[in-house]
Design an enzyme around this catalytic site. Structure first.
Site, PDB file in Angstrom:
ATOM      1  N   TYR A 138       0.858  -1.182   0.000  1.00  0.00           N
ATOM      2  CA  TYR A 138       0.000   0.000   0.000  1.00  0.00           C
ATOM      3  C   TYR A 138       0.889   1.226   0.000  1.00  0.00           C
ATOM      4  O   TYR A 138       1.550   1.530   0.995  1.00  0.00           O
ATOM      5  CB  TYR A 138      -0.911  -0.035   1.222  1.00  0.00           C
ATOM      6  CG  TYR A 138      -1.986   1.028   1.270  1.00  0.00           C
ATOM      7  CD1 TYR A 138      -2.253   1.866   0.199  1.00  0.00           C
ATOM      8  CD2 TYR A 138      -2.764   1.173   2.419  1.00  0.00           C
ATOM      9  CE1 TYR A 138      -3.245   2.821   0.255  1.00  0.00           C
ATOM     10  CE2 TYR A 138      -3.766   2.132   2.491  1.00  0.00           C
ATOM     11  CZ  TYR A 138      -3.996   2.952   1.406  1.00  0.00           C
ATOM     12  OH  TYR A 138      -4.985   3.903   1.472  1.00  0.00           O
ATOM     13  N   LYS A 166      -1.546  -1.366  -3.981  1.00  0.00           N
ATOM     14  CA  LYS A 166      -2.652  -0.414  -3.866  1.00  0.00           C
ATOM     15  C   LYS A 166      -2.010   0.961  -3.991  1.00  0.00           C
ATOM     16  O   LYS A 166      -1.290   1.422  -3.101  1.00  0.00           O
ATOM     17  CB  LYS A 166      -3.390  -0.563  -2.542  1.00  0.00           C
ATOM     18  CG  LYS A 166      -4.556   0.417  -2.411  1.00  0.00           C
ATOM     19  CD  LYS A 166      -5.260   0.311  -1.063  1.00  0.00           C
ATOM     20  CE  LYS A 166      -6.365   1.361  -0.951  1.00  0.00           C
ATOM     21  NZ  LYS A 166      -7.004   1.372   0.378  1.00  0.00           N
ATOM     22  N   VAL A 206      -9.191  -0.611  -5.261  1.00  0.00           N
ATOM     23  CA  VAL A 206      -9.580  -0.859  -3.867  1.00  0.00           C
ATOM     24  C   VAL A 206     -10.256   0.423  -3.422  1.00  0.00           C
ATOM     25  O   VAL A 206      -9.591   1.421  -3.130  1.00  0.00           O
ATOM     26  CB  VAL A 206      -8.379  -1.202  -2.975  1.00  0.00           C
ATOM     27  CG1 VAL A 206      -8.835  -1.390  -1.526  1.00  0.00           C
ATOM     28  CG2 VAL A 206      -7.672  -2.458  -3.476  1.00  0.00           C
TER      29      VAL A 206
END
Length: 294
Positions: A138, A166, A206
């Site tokens: 992330y 992400k 996401v």
């Protein structure tokens, strides 16, 4: 390239709390089923930022994961947020998530301590080595204080279990280079850039607004994949006020306010967060009411 590791569209699910601020597992089950069965999510991320992972205990994270996994079964991938700014704790959470039935891991860049790039690489590798689960990195430097550098991402892509990113960095040049030089699946971590990221090789999103916009967002993704760029762009423009509105303040505040507006109350957030400012909540509710989300 085959299908992306976690599907095309995942929602970073909020964590429901009851009136006493305790974990509300029955409501979590209801929300998870709604997101998967009604809003077409291929997967759910639990205990991430929007899921208030920093203010839930390890035991609560496990209980939430077990409940959501039991509820949705094999109908969606369940990805556990396990990243902290402590490598040992992140490893412990990763192992707990694997034992509790997670399908994958989401690991944020270690925050606050501002580690140099080699330490960031070492942190991610330690977590990836701890389980057999596929893992997404992330990258959200405006929260963590550190970006995952392009060369670091290319290095990390060599690990067999580091499969995705992400991407909330909003640096499409950098992301494009990583996608060109690796097999990492790039998911938009900012709803509004989903279509732009897919245009340069991204696989999906996401999302946060996908608590509400899941059906048309999935259609936008499907239209793009089918080569119908005009329809994908039309849906992007229809949904842009929703994409922007959900981040008028912290995302979980807006999602919880809007879910209550829609008749799906999930409680407020834990301190230091509380509830969305009423004017912002009312404005976002009006956006949702005015947008075709069917």
């Amino acid at each position: 390239m085959g299908e992306p590791v976690f599907g095309r569209m995942l929602t970073a699910m909020v964590t429901p709390f009851d009136d006493e601020g305790q974990l509300d597992l029955p409501t979590a089950r209801k929300l998870a089923a709604h997101l998967v069965d009604d809003l077409c999510n291929d997967g759910l991320v639990i205990s991430g930022t929007t899921g208030e992972g920093p203010t839930t205990s390890d035991a609560e994270k496990r209980a939430l994961l077990v409940a959501v996994k039991e509820e949705v079964g094999d109908r969606a991938k369940i990805v556990a947020g396990v990243g902290t700014n402590d490598t040992a704790h992140s490893v412990e959470l990763a192992r707990q998530a694997e034992q509790a039935g997670a399908d994958g891991l989401l690991v944020v860049t270690p925050y606050y301590s501002l580690p140099p790039q080699q330490d960031i690489i070492d942190h991610f590798v330690a977590v990836a080595d701890a389980t057999q689960l596929p893992m997404a990195l992330y990258d959200i430097p405006h929260r963590t204080g550190r970006a995952i550098a392009t060369d670091s991402l290319i290095t990390l892509a060599k690990h067999p279990r580091i499969r995705a990113v992400k991407d909330a960095k909003k640096d499409l040049d950098a992301s494009s280079r990583v996608m060109a030089e690796t097999d990492l699946d790039f998911y938009s971590g900012d709803d509004a850039i989903t279509l732009a990221l897919m245009a340069i090789g991204g696989v999906g999103v996401v999302g946060t607004s996908t608590h509400f916009s899941g059906r048309p967002v999935h259609r936008m993704i499907d239209a793009f994949l089918a080569g119908d760029n005009a329809e994908a762009l039309r849906l992007h423009r229809v949904l842009l006020p929703v994409f922007m509105g959900v981040f008028a303040t912290q995302g979980c505040l807006m999602v919880k306010a809007a879910l209550a507006h829609q008749g799906l109350p999930v409680g407020t957030c834990r301190p230091p967060l509380s509830a969305a400012p009423p004017d912002l909540a009312e404005r976002f509710a009006a956006i949702l009411d005015a947008t075709d989300l069917s």
